[in-house]
Design an enzyme around this catalytic site. Structure first.
Site, PDB file in Angstrom:
ATOM      1  N   HIS A   1       0.765  -1.379   0.061  1.00 14.26           N
ATOM      2  CA  HIS A   1      -0.046  -0.108  -0.067  1.00 14.26           C
ATOM      3  C   HIS A   1       0.819   1.254   0.107  1.00 14.26           C
ATOM      4  O   HIS A   1       2.031   1.334   0.642  1.00 14.26           O
ATOM      5  CB  HIS A   1      -0.950  -0.045   1.171  1.00 14.26           C
ATOM      6  CG  HIS A   1      -2.134   0.850   1.126  1.00 14.26           C
ATOM      7  ND1 HIS A   1      -2.259   2.307   1.405  1.00 14.26           N
ATOM      8  CD2 HIS A   1      -3.291   0.548   0.664  1.00 14.26           C
ATOM      9  CE1 HIS A   1      -3.367   2.837   1.068  1.00 14.26           C
ATOM     10  NE2 HIS A   1      -3.991   1.807   0.440  1.00 14.26           N
ATOM     11  N   HIS A   2       0.591   2.289  -0.635  1.00 17.48           N
ATOM     12  CA  HIS A   2       1.173   3.539  -0.882  1.00 17.48           C
ATOM     13  C   HIS A   2       1.259   4.241   0.634  1.00 17.48           C
ATOM     14  O   HIS A   2       2.224   4.973   0.498  1.00 17.48           O
ATOM     15  CB  HIS A   2       0.618   4.466  -1.770  1.00 17.48           C
ATOM     16  CG  HIS A   2       1.491   5.338  -2.559  1.00 17.48           C
ATOM     17  ND1 HIS A   2       2.072   6.450  -1.914  1.00 17.48           N
ATOM     18  CD2 HIS A   2       1.879   5.611  -4.061  1.00 17.48           C
ATOM     19  CE1 HIS A   2       2.990   7.068  -2.755  1.00 17.48           C
ATOM     20  NE2 HIS A   2       2.889   6.795  -4.005  1.00 17.48           N
ATOM     21  N   SER A   3       0.494   3.741   1.412  1.00 20.06           N
ATOM     22  CA  SER A   3       0.645   4.387   2.895  1.00 20.06           C
ATOM     23  C   SER A   3       1.787   3.814   3.569  1.00 20.06           C
ATOM     24  O   SER A   3       2.531   4.597   4.570  1.00 20.06           O
ATOM     25  CB  SER A   3      -0.555   4.167   3.526  1.00 20.06           C
ATOM     26  OG  SER A   3      -0.831   2.847   3.676  1.00 20.06           O
TER      27      SER A   3
END
Length: 460
Positions: free
Chosen positions: A138-140
């Site tokens: 996930h980009h988070s």
């Protein structure tokens, strides 16, 4: 629990079924000589046995159900490695085409927020005996550049190094969020939010931009992009395609006419997009534009210190028929943007780069994409990769193909990375908005061939 910075949480808060916010990549390997039929199975067993994780690989949103819970990180005390490390196979006949179909399907599904948000799919059954590894995070947790570097941490330059390393190993040197010329452009969306309090620095920078735009017709500003089929609302299904080209082949085109490798890459993409849109009867009269991350460091070898990177908008000159003239027009557009940003301070460069990207943060707002012009038509990113041939437990890395994010108004994303003596392109697109995406791979080859013929004609 740990507080989640806004540059992390925004990717969770903006995510929906139609807009997965993970980045991924497909790696293609050739097994070492003498590898038995159980080589892939052994890799999977070893991967699942590496249970001492680096901290970010054990993190998940504190309360995945509520929006507020996506502002804090929690740590999973127990990791189900059979869930995160998956054993897969391509269906017969086991061509690369079938591998891309699987990758497309995996990249279009959301990650489970009740678990650490990453997956690894180890894939065998490819007809030529090779195997593949598709990963997504996930980009988070990681941006695309950091995720690529984390994967490289598991590799070795020594083909005889048979030690197994997992990307998530705690004892390995971890990659921090990247800065500088290799930064993932989507990270600048977060900067548009987190740097909002320093917007006063935009005033003098804006005046310089206005002045440059008035006197330099090669300078391209945001929202000059025409409306195209690439800039429409998207669905949740994805299509992924990839291909490799030799670096020397691309470099030789640029060297013949004084252009950079990145100029040639942009010209390849421009020619491919032009041909694709013509096939769809959708090529606008006005040139497409692209968001391009560029290094702004002077060529002076004595120059040192400081970051010098910007997200600039460049014309792709898709309204120019001649391939060589098109490439030189692209070069002039990029050089114009670099000259302008070279006059700005590092803070102003970061702020303006973030502003260039900020419309992407508003794309989830209902009606925004339909009612506004696109800030640019496509993102084209060139991410530095391994300089030498790499191996994973003796298996040779043949290709590393990025799979990035598409958004409402940005239905296609082209990312490439260097890999020893080659350039590996990964293209991700909305399956509904961008039909027959695989045609772009053929058009990229045709575009490069046209450039080679054009520069050869100038030297005769």
């Amino acid at each position: 629990m740990n507080y989640m910075p806004v540059t992390d949480s925004m990717f969770l808060l903006a995510e929906s079924r139609e807009h997965p916010m993970h980045v991924g990549g497909l790696q293609l390997f050739s097994p070492p000589e003498g590898a038995g039929p159980d080589f892939v199975s052994k890799i999977i067993d070893e991967a699942r046995s590496h249970t001492d994780l680096a901290p970010r690989f054990g993190m998940r949103p504190a309360d995945p159900v509520s929006s507020v819970g996506n502002l804090w990180w929690a740590k999973n005390q127990k990791i189900d490695f059979e869930y995160h490390v998956r054993h897969s196979a391509v269906p017969r006949p086991g061509r690369i085409r079938e591998l891309f179909q699987l990758t497309s399907r995996w990249h279009g599904t959301l990650l489970d927020r009740h678990r650490p948000m990453w997956e690894m799919h180890v894939v065998e059954g490819i007809e030529d005996g090779r195997f593949a590894v598709y990963t997504k995070v996930h980009h988070s947790l990681f941006d695309g550049v950091s995720a690529l570097r984390v994967m490289q941490n598991a590799l070795s330059e020594d083909p005889d190094d048979l030690e197994f390393r997992a990307p998530w190993d705690k004892h390995e040197k971890r990659s921090k969020p990247s800065t500088g010329s290799s930064r993932n452009p989507l990270s600048l969306v977060g900067d548009a939010v987190s740097l909002g309090t320093t917007a006063a620095g935009l005033v003098p920078a804006s005046m310089k931009i206005i002045g440059t735009a008035m006197r330099d017709h090669n300078f391209t500003t945001p929202f000059e992009a025409p409306r195209t089929m690439l800039n429409a609302p998207i669905g949740g299904a994805r299509r992924f395609v990839a291909q490799t080209w030799e670096i020397d082949r691309v470099k030789s085109v640029g060297e013949a006419v004084g252009a950079t490798l990145n100029d040639v890459v942009l010209a390849m993409c421009s020619g491919a997009l032009r041909k694709y849109l013509m096939e769809q009867n959708a090529l606008p009269d006005k040139s497409l534009t692209s968001m391009v991350p560029v290094s702004l460091r002077p060529d002076d070898p004595d120059h040192s210190g400081g970051n010098a990177v910007g997200a600039v908008i460049a014309s792709l000159a898709t309204d120019v028929e001649d391939p060589l003239e098109r490439m030189m027009a692209i070069r002039e557009s990029v050089q114009s943007a670099k000259r302008m940003m070279g006059e700005l301070s590092p803070l102003q460069i970061m702020l303006l780069s973030a502003v260039n990207m900020s419309p992407l943060a508003m794309s989830p707002i209902p009606g925004f994409v339909s009612l506004t012009r696109p800030p640019f038509n496509v993102i084209i990113s060139n991410v530095p990769g391994p300089r030498n041939r790499m191996y994973w437990k003796g298996a040779r890395l043949d290709g590393v193909y990025p799979a990035s994010i598409v958004l409402d108004g940005q239905a296609i994303n082209i990312t490439l990375t260097s890999n020893a003596d080659q350039l590996d392109f990964g293209i991700i697109g909305c399956r509904q908005t961008v039909p027959s995406l695989q045609r772009l791979i053929h058009h990229l080859e045709d575009s490069l061939t046209e450039l080679e013929k054009a520069v050869a004609a100038t030297t005769v």
